[in-house]
Design an enzyme around this catalytic site. Structure first.
Site, short mmCIF file in Angstrom:
data_model
loop_
_atom_site.label_atom_id
_atom_site.label_comp_id
_atom_site.label_asym_id
_atom_site.label_seq_id
_atom_site.Cartn_x
_atom_site.Cartn_y
_atom_site.Cartn_z
N ASN A 14 0.86 -1.18 0.00
CA ASN A 14 0.00 0.00 0.00
C ASN A 14 0.91 1.24 0.00
OD1 ASN A 14 -1.36 2.28 1.11
ND2 ASN A 14 -3.05 0.95 1.69
N HIS A 17 1.07 6.25 1.77
CA HIS A 17 1.82 7.24 2.56
C HIS A 17 3.00 7.86 1.83
CE1 HIS A 17 -1.05 6.86 5.62
NE2 HIS A 17 -0.80 5.58 5.81
N HIS A 50 -5.56 3.52 -1.58
CA HIS A 50 -6.89 3.83 -1.04
C HIS A 50 -7.26 5.25 -1.50
CE1 HIS A 50 -9.59 3.84 2.84
NE2 HIS A 50 -10.23 4.28 1.77
N ARG A 52 -9.36 7.82 -0.86
CA ARG A 52 -10.30 8.23 0.20
C ARG A 52 -11.20 9.35 -0.31
NH1 ARG A 52 -8.63 6.09 5.49
NH2 ARG A 52 -10.45 7.16 6.26
N ARG A 56 -7.06 12.70 0.93
CA ARG A 56 -5.95 13.19 1.78
C ARG A 56 -4.58 12.74 1.28
NH1 ARG A 56 -7.07 9.78 7.28
NH2 ARG A 56 -9.12 10.68 6.99
N GLU A 77 -8.52 0.23 -2.75
CA GLU A 77 -9.34 0.24 -1.54
C GLU A 77 -10.28 1.43 -1.62
OE1 GLU A 77 -5.71 -1.36 1.34
OE2 GLU A 77 -6.54 0.65 1.63
N THR A 108 -8.19 3.30 8.46
CA THR A 108 -9.45 2.54 8.49
C THR A 108 -9.56 1.76 9.80
OG1 THR A 108 -9.01 2.29 6.14
CG2 THR A 108 -10.91 1.10 7.02
N GLU A 158 -10.74 -9.58 3.24
CA GLU A 158 -9.46 -9.13 3.79
C GLU A 158 -9.69 -8.96 5.28
OE1 GLU A 158 -6.93 -6.33 1.76
OE2 GLU A 158 -6.27 -5.48 3.68
N HIS A 205 -3.49 -4.53 7.84
CA HIS A 205 -3.61 -3.44 8.80
C HIS A 205 -2.73 -3.61 10.02
CE1 HIS A 205 -5.10 0.17 10.58
NE2 HIS A 205 -5.73 0.42 9.45
#
Ligand code: PXP
Length: 253
Positions: A14, A17, A50, A52, A56, A77, A108, A158, A205
């Site tokens: 992922n 970031h 993701h 969102r 962000r 995602e 999440t 998941e 996660h």
């Protein structure tokens, strides 16, 4: 079918970031396609992002560009939101992972309430299937929710491993050891049932290089989606090493 344990798991990285760092200053760097290419070259099996609702970190253009330029699977995602669903239908990622999303959360926080949302999810799944996009549901490690996800016809679950991972990182203080044990059992039971039902079993996660080995030791998870730790580790040792270390942790725990 994924009925036998001890399969060789895949790593989805992922990269949200890396986009967080870019958005912090509104700079053109880091270039997410370059990040994704390095992740791919290091041997990862999937890029996960993701998109969102508040945008962000990942932006719409990132998802379209990644779709065009990466050679490995793309996992998007997303919240159950009509705006994002429309975008997903245009992007046509290999997978979508439906997640609950709250504006104020840092990340999440929980799994989808599949039992309550069946009516809402069924047509979404049908429409994604028509577009040949596979659907994974991000759920709590709860066997009732695994069964409901299977009944709905999801391609994968998941398993949200956040509570277990928080306990390994001592966020629950003195109670951590008992929470960790309980959560690990819930994750294993969910994975065992998922395999028995023939639904693909993914997890994600909160994983780091240590706690991921405890889950990987079951040999029952087909795919891990891991972000924050790999981005932090990449800042110290580079993307290539960070990805390789994680692949080794999940494949040889
Ligand atoms: N899987 C899902 C569905 C997520 O929402 C997230 C967080 O964006 C992750 C995996 C990765 O979590 P982490 O960044 O803690 O590794």
């Amino acid at each position: 079918m994924n009925s036998s344990p001890w399969l060789i798991p895949r790593l989805g990285v992922n990269i949200d970031h890396f986009a967080t760092l870019r958005q912090l200053r509104g700079t053109p760097y880091p270039d997410l396609v370059e990040v994704a290419k390095r992740v791919e070259a290091a041997g990862a099996h999937q890029i996960t992002v993701h998109l969102r609702e508040d945008r962000r970190h990942i932006q719409d253009r990132d998802v379209f560009e990644l779709r065009k330029k990466i050679g490995i699977s793309l996992n998007l995602e997303m919240a159950v939101s009509s705006e994002i669903v429309k975008i997903a239908h245009k992007v046509k990622p290999d997978w979508v992972c439906l997640v609950p999303e709250k504006r104020q959360e840092v990340t999440t926080e929980g799994g989808l309430d599949v039992l309550k949302m069946k009516k809402k999810l069924a047509p979404l799944l049908r429409d994604f299937r028509k577009k040949k996009i596979k659907v994974s549901l991000f759920i709590e490690p709860d066997v009732r929710v695994v069964a409901a996800s299977h009944e709905l016809g999801a391609d994968a679950i998941e398993i949200h491993t956040g509570k277990f991972c928080n306990a390994t990182q001592k966020r629950y203080g003195a109670k951590s050891a008992s929470i960790k044990k309980k959560e690990l059992k819930r994750i294993e039971d969910s994975a065992v049932l998922g395999q028995k039902l023939g639904i693909h079993v993914h997890a994600g996660h909160g994983f780091d290089l240590e706690n991921v080995r405890e889950v990987a030791a079951f040999g029952r998870i087909e795919e891990y989606n891991i972000g924050h730790f790999i981005v932090c580790r990449a800042a110290l040792v580079g993307v290539d090493q960070a990805v390789r270390e994680m692949i080794s942790a999940i494949q040889a725990p």
